[in-house]
Design a protein around this motif. Structure first.
Motif, PDB file in Angstrom:
ATOM      1  N   GLU A   1      73.955  44.813  20.887  1.00 46.50           N
ATOM      2  CA  GLU A   1      73.299  46.073  20.386  1.00 46.50           C
ATOM      3  C   GLU A   1      73.363  46.451  18.905  1.00 46.50           C
ATOM      4  OE1 GLU A   1      74.445  50.940  21.413  1.00 46.50           O
ATOM      5  OE2 GLU A   1      75.208  49.261  22.348  1.00 46.50           O
ATOM      6  N   VAL A   2      72.105  46.749  18.322  1.00 46.60           N
ATOM      7  CA  VAL A   2      72.046  47.204  17.108  1.00 46.60           C
ATOM      8  C   VAL A   2      72.156  48.767  17.242  1.00 46.60           C
ATOM      9  CG1 VAL A   2      70.517  47.195  15.090  1.00 46.60           C
ATOM     10  CG2 VAL A   2      70.755  45.229  16.366  1.00 46.60           C
ATOM     11  N   LYS A   3      73.120  49.394  16.787  1.00 43.72           N
ATOM     12  CA  LYS A   3      73.110  50.830  16.583  1.00 43.72           C
ATOM     13  C   LYS A   3      72.258  51.445  15.038  1.00 43.72           C
ATOM     14  CE  LYS A   3      77.284  50.837  19.129  1.00 43.72           C
ATOM     15  NZ  LYS A   3      79.011  51.156  19.017  1.00 43.72           N
TER      16      LYS A   3
ATOM     17  N   SER B   1      67.389  50.319   2.954  1.00 42.40           N
ATOM     18  CA  SER B   1      66.776  49.768   3.960  1.00 42.40           C
ATOM     19  C   SER B   1      67.676  49.643   5.018  1.00 42.40           C
ATOM     20  CB  SER B   1      65.998  48.395   3.669  1.00 42.40           C
ATOM     21  OG  SER B   1      64.911  48.810   2.560  1.00 42.40           O
ATOM     22  N   GLY B   2      67.281  49.840   6.138  1.00 39.49           N
ATOM     23  CA  GLY B   2      68.448  49.768   7.225  1.00 39.49           C
ATOM     24  C   GLY B   2      69.241  50.821   7.457  1.00 39.49           C
ATOM     25  N   SER B   3      69.097  51.835   6.927  1.00 39.99           N
ATOM     26  CA  SER B   3      70.006  52.947   7.143  1.00 39.99           C
ATOM     27  C   SER B   3      69.514  54.033   8.247  1.00 39.99           C
ATOM     28  CB  SER B   3      70.097  53.886   5.728  1.00 39.99           C
ATOM     29  OG  SER B   3      68.923  54.427   5.523  1.00 39.99           O
TER      30      SER B   3
ATOM     31  N   GLY C   1      73.848  53.101   6.957  1.00 39.68           N
ATOM     32  CA  GLY C   1      74.385  52.429   8.465  1.00 39.68           C
ATOM     33  C   GLY C   1      74.325  53.369   9.557  1.00 39.68           C
ATOM     34  N   GLY C   2      72.946  54.185   9.644  1.00 30.92           N
ATOM     35  CA  GLY C   2      72.715  54.822  10.812  1.00 30.92           C
ATOM     36  C   GLY C   2      73.279  56.177  10.940  1.00 30.92           C
ATOM     37  N   ALA C   3      73.991  56.575   9.910  1.00 32.88           N
ATOM     38  CA  ALA C   3      74.646  57.783   9.762  1.00 32.88           C
ATOM     39  C   ALA C   3      74.271  58.817   8.792  1.00 32.88           C
ATOM     40  CB  ALA C   3      76.169  57.563   9.944  1.00 32.88           C
ATOM     41  N   ILE C   4      74.521  59.914   8.893  1.00 30.53           N
ATOM     42  CA  ILE C   4      74.389  60.983   7.672  1.00 30.53           C
ATOM     43  C   ILE C   4      75.887  61.214   7.132  1.00 30.53           C
ATOM     44  CG2 ILE C   4      73.968  63.254   6.958  1.00 30.53           C
ATOM     45  CD1 ILE C   4      71.906  63.504   9.309  1.00 30.53           C
ATOM     46  N   VAL C   5      75.639  60.740   5.685  1.00 27.01           N
ATOM     47  CA  VAL C   5      76.990  60.747   5.112  1.00 27.01           C
ATOM     48  C   VAL C   5      77.020  62.145   4.170  1.00 27.01           C
ATOM     49  CG1 VAL C   5      77.361  58.375   5.216  1.00 27.01           C
ATOM     50  CG2 VAL C   5      76.027  59.374   3.275  1.00 27.01           C
TER      51      VAL C   5
ATOM     52  N   ASP D   1      76.414  45.378   8.708  1.00 30.47           N
ATOM     53  CA  ASP D   1      75.872  44.714   9.750  1.00 30.47           C
ATOM     54  C   ASP D   1      75.864  45.658  11.119  1.00 30.47           C
ATOM     55  OD1 ASP D   1      75.030  43.157  11.810  1.00 30.47           O
ATOM     56  OD2 ASP D   1      76.693  41.505  11.400  1.00 30.47           O
ATOM     57  N   LEU D   2      74.788  46.115  11.203  1.00 30.35           N
ATOM     58  CA  LEU D   2      74.678  47.046  12.287  1.00 30.35           C
ATOM     59  C   LEU D   2      74.965  46.486  13.834  1.00 30.35           C
ATOM     60  CD1 LEU D   2      71.362  48.930  11.485  1.00 30.35           C
ATOM     61  CD2 LEU D   2      73.692  49.655  10.991  1.00 30.35           C
TER      62      LEU D   2
END
Length: 324
Positions: A21-23, A44-46, A231-235, A278-279
């Protein structure tokens, strides 16, 4: 009190492959205020584009929206039928995609594609539709608009094709415009023209805009508020002033240090060490922990809570909210 037109609540999106699973988006929440420009930045990829595709209802297999709500004027878009989504997509919420050459159909003329986009959302006569399309092409700065109707995408320059994409996004008079890297692959002069065009149209039409980019210079010039993703999150999220003048999260600070700025004296640019996360193999803590010089043990094992510094300025970091 701010008046929001779009609200994202606890949105999570994953892509499933044979490797796992790629989160891509992890439990993000934010609001878009009416008549404002919200900039979303990150490498890229965030998760920037995936979150916008979720709003448009364009996540397809192997992708899946796992949880959350996307509220447009109080209505959860994720609970609508596909037919109901089509009535909103392109009509009330529209999008400018990254690459106009791949977004436009190469075997149909510009006129055919614009007219199809218009008549899909509006009940309008053929004569009025042509006049409206000519008006839009003129609005986005395309000369000889009647001639352009008969041309194919390959006959236009990159900047012209992007202007056509902006015209197509405006056919339904949307309340929300999502611009996903709208200046990708364009030279610097054309980039400036496209951004100025989007800014002018936003003000004239009183639209709300989500501007997705990796360029801090663009959001500094255009946005009212900024979200920083990693990394898929709001920081971190806050006003332009908050992010540029008093950044809190180490990732935001790292991005600003790695950019040339005429308003700050610095002898050299400081890169962010390491490589993007690495997601497929994320730890249970902060996504940025493997690259952060301030990393603590808790950063690796636990996700930080959201901490508000000033009104509307938030960051997710254990540095300011250490566990007791």
């Amino acid at each position: 009190m701010k008046d929001s037109i779009l609200e994202i609540k606890d949105l999570s999106v994953s892509f499933f492959s044979s490797l796992g699973e790629v989160k891509a988006v992890n439990n993000i929440s934010y609001t878009l205020d009416r008549s404002k420009v919200l900039g979303i930045v990150g490498e890229s990829g965030s998760g920037k584009s995936v979150s916008s595709y979720s709003i448009m209802g364009l996540i397809e297999s192997p992708g899946k929206i796992k949880s959350g709500e996307i509220l447009f004027e109080g209505v959860d878009l994720l609970k609508l039928s596909e037919e109901e989504k089509r009535k909103i997509r392109g009509n009330y919420i529209s999008m400018i995609f990254q690459d106009p050459m791949t977004s436009l159909n190469p075997v149909y003329t510009i006129g055919n594609q614009l007219l199809e986009a218009l008549t899909t959302h509006k009940k309008i006569s053929s004569a009025d539709a042509i006049e409206r399309v000519l008006e839009l092409l003129t609005l986005v700065g395309i000369n000889e608009p009647r001639k352009r109707l008969k041309q194919y995408p390959y006959e236009l320059s990159g900047g012209m094709r992007q202007r056509v994409m902006i015209a197509m996004a405006l056919v339904g008079d949307p309340k929300v415009l999502i611009a996903d890297e709208p200046t990708t692959a364009l030279d610097v002069t054309i980039q400036a023209q496209i951004l100025e065009l989007i800014k002018d149209i936003q003000k004239k039409n009183n639209m709300s805009v989500i501007l997705i980019t990796h360029d801090f210079g663009i959001v500094a010039d255009m946005a009212d508020d900024i979200i920083v993703m990693y990394g898929g999150a709001i920081v971190e999220r806050g006003s332009v002033y908050d992010i540029f003048e008093r950044p809190k999260h180490p990732y935001t600070i790292g991005l600003l240090r790695s950019l040339p700025r005429i308003d700050v004296k610095q002898e050299k640019l400081i890169p962010i060490e390491g490589t993007p996360i690495d997601l497929l193999n994320m730890n249970s803590g902060c996504a940025f922990s493997s690259r952060c010089s301030d990393c603590m043990k808790v950063c690796i094992s636990h996700k930080p809570d959201v901490l508000e510094f000033e009104d509307g300025h938030f960051a997710n970091c254990w540095l300011y909210n250490r566990p007791k």
